[in-house]
Design a protein around this motif. Structure first.
Motif, PDB file in Angstrom:
ATOM      1  N   ASP A  80     -32.501  18.794  11.976  1.00  0.00           N
ATOM      2  CA  ASP A  80     -31.233  18.753  11.652  1.00  0.00           C
ATOM      3  C   ASP A  80     -30.543  19.757  12.808  1.00  0.00           C
ATOM      4  O   ASP A  80     -30.570  20.707  13.125  1.00  0.00           O
ATOM      5  N   GLN A  81     -29.445  18.966  13.368  1.00  0.00           N
ATOM      6  CA  GLN A  81     -28.718  19.714  14.533  1.00  0.00           C
ATOM      7  C   GLN A  81     -27.026  19.592  13.979  1.00  0.00           C
ATOM      8  O   GLN A  81     -26.776  18.770  13.337  1.00  0.00           O
ATOM      9  N   PHE A  82     -26.230  20.603  14.457  1.00  0.00           N
ATOM     10  CA  PHE A  82     -24.792  20.748  14.274  1.00  0.00           C
ATOM     11  C   PHE A  82     -24.293  21.375  15.378  1.00  0.00           C
ATOM     12  O   PHE A  82     -24.891  21.738  16.205  1.00  0.00           O
ATOM     13  N   VAL A  83     -22.816  21.176  15.380  1.00  0.00           N
ATOM     14  CA  VAL A  83     -22.104  21.818  16.346  1.00  0.00           C
ATOM     15  C   VAL A  83     -21.043  22.480  15.619  1.00  0.00           C
ATOM     16  O   VAL A  83     -20.468  21.857  14.537  1.00  0.00           O
ATOM     17  N   THR A  84     -20.559  23.655  15.979  1.00  0.00           N
ATOM     18  CA  THR A  84     -19.517  24.411  15.413  1.00  0.00           C
ATOM     19  C   THR A  84     -18.725  25.156  16.476  1.00  0.00           C
ATOM     20  O   THR A  84     -19.306  25.359  17.608  1.00  0.00           O
ATOM     21  N   ASP A  85     -17.769  25.642  16.301  1.00  0.00           N
ATOM     22  CA  ASP A  85     -16.884  26.176  17.398  1.00  0.00           C
ATOM     23  C   ASP A  85     -16.882  27.594  17.229  1.00  0.00           C
ATOM     24  O   ASP A  85     -16.572  28.228  15.869  1.00  0.00           O
TER      25      ASP A  85
END
Length: 375
Positions: free
Chosen positions: A72-77
């Motif tokens: 599981d991969q994600f992006v957040t600022d």
């Protein structure tokens, strides 16, 4: 969508980008070479030609991409910059969260072999450093260890982890240490494979050094004379350096191949090396990763880096691998850190989770299970 949103991420490289890479590999212009010097002047021509030929004809990018997408991969600022991270939850709901920070030239890819065994005991959070790989290039200076550590604390907040452990290698040890300095009440312990520490000229600090400690001091001198060029070039002229890295995949491969050869203990799987190069090539982040060296304290001679060594109180265990570029001496590490564990190994180098995954897992588990914290 708000700046605090956490967005799912799946790696999916456009075919046009892969076609462009293939075209560049097909038309390499090779330099000449004075024969008979091996690795003395850098990566030998025959070695690099073999790697490029494997890249062209034998390397399987779809398989490598699928290997990353298995997790599981994600992006957040964070602080105005997108940050990519793996978040692998343990089946044990009360597992300790563990924040793992890689160094240079690395990525979460370094930890693929340890994710499954560690996730039995930990909720794993493994970010890509700002300016590195899948986090994309940074747009301004200032991403030193303190800023990244603050961003990591915000990331753990968003994931709902109030208390957690930290782990780091290479520059990641310094960032992990800084997380504990900023929020010691939240960090239950730090494990590092290596740690940045050096003599400061204090009276008696060289008295009664063991033979091994003397060898490490001698290596430090050799490192400064022979291998410190990686940092000097990237920290002194990162913009000039970036042009070749952005335009030539073979130049990027040569730069990384030299590092992985000199900073590891034995041969690195060429497919893993090529996948690391691919992550930097496809995201065009070799230049922004180089800029991070401007702000990275590495030795007592880094006069251009504004930093202050603050004492770290978080319980810390260090695994020392003999071919790591960070070959710490315990008495120097104990001066400013709460060292409660120190394990010396016979094999391994800078990329410990990649080179010695079983030992890496064993050390991390033993430290965090050994009473350094309360969940």
């Amino acid at each position: 969508m708000t700046p605090h949103d956490i967005r799912p991420f799946r790696l999916d490289i456009a075919q046009a980008d892969l076609d462009d890479l293939r075209a560049r590999l097909d038309r390499v212009r090779w330099p000449d070479e004075v024969p008979g010097h091996g690795w003395r002047y850098g990566v030998p021509l025959a070695h690099l030609k073999d790697l490029v030929e494997h890249w062209r004809t034998g390397y399987d990018w779809p398989r490598a991409q699928a290997g990353l997408n298995r997790h599981d991969q994600f992006v957040t600022d964070l602080d105005g910059h997108p940050v990519h991270f793996l978040h692998v939850r343990s089946a044990a709901p009360d597992a300790l969260p563990l924040l793992i920070t890689h160094g240079w030239p690395s990525s979460p890819l370094e930890y693929l072999d340890v994710i499954e065994p560690l996730s039995r005991d930990f909720h794993l959070v493994i970010p890509s450093l700002p300016g590195y790989g899948l986090s994309g290039p940074t747009k301004e200076m200032g991403w030193g260890s303190t800023r990244i550590a603050r961003a990591w604390l915000e990331l753990m907040d968003r994931l709902g982890y109030r208390r957690f452990g930290v782990q780091g290698g290479d520059w990641g040890t310094w960032i992990s240490r800084e997380v504990g300095v900023l929020a010691p009440e939240r960090v239950v312990g730090m494990h590092g494979n290596g740690i940045i520490c050096f003599p400061i000229g204090a009276p008696g600090e060289f008295d009664d050094l063991s033979e091994v400690e003397q060898e490490r001091l001698a290596f430090r001198e050799r490192y400064m004379g022979e291998q410190y060029g990686y940092k000097l070039i990237q920290s002194a002229r990162p913009q000039t350096f970036a042009y070749g890295m952005a335009d030539s995949p073979v130049a990027l491969l040569a730069w990384f191949a030299g590092v992985y050869r000199e900073w590891s203990d034995g041969d690195i799987d060429p497919d893993r090396l090529l996948t690391t190069v691919m992550l930097y090539w496809l995201t065009n982040t070799a230049g922004s990763a180089a800029r991070s060296f401007v702000e990275t304290p590495d030795t007592d001679q880094d006069t251009s880096v504004e930093w202050e060594l603050k004492p770290a109180t978080v319980p810390t265990s260090i695994s020392v691998f003999p071919k790591d570029i960070l070959r710490p001496i315990r008495r120097f590490a104990e001066r400013d850190n709460n060292i409660v564990g120190w394990v010396e190994h016979e094999r391994g180098g800078t990329f410990a989770a990649l080179e010695q995954p079983e030992i890496f897992v064993e050390d991390v588990r033993a430290f965090f299970a050994g009473g350094c914290h309360d969940k």
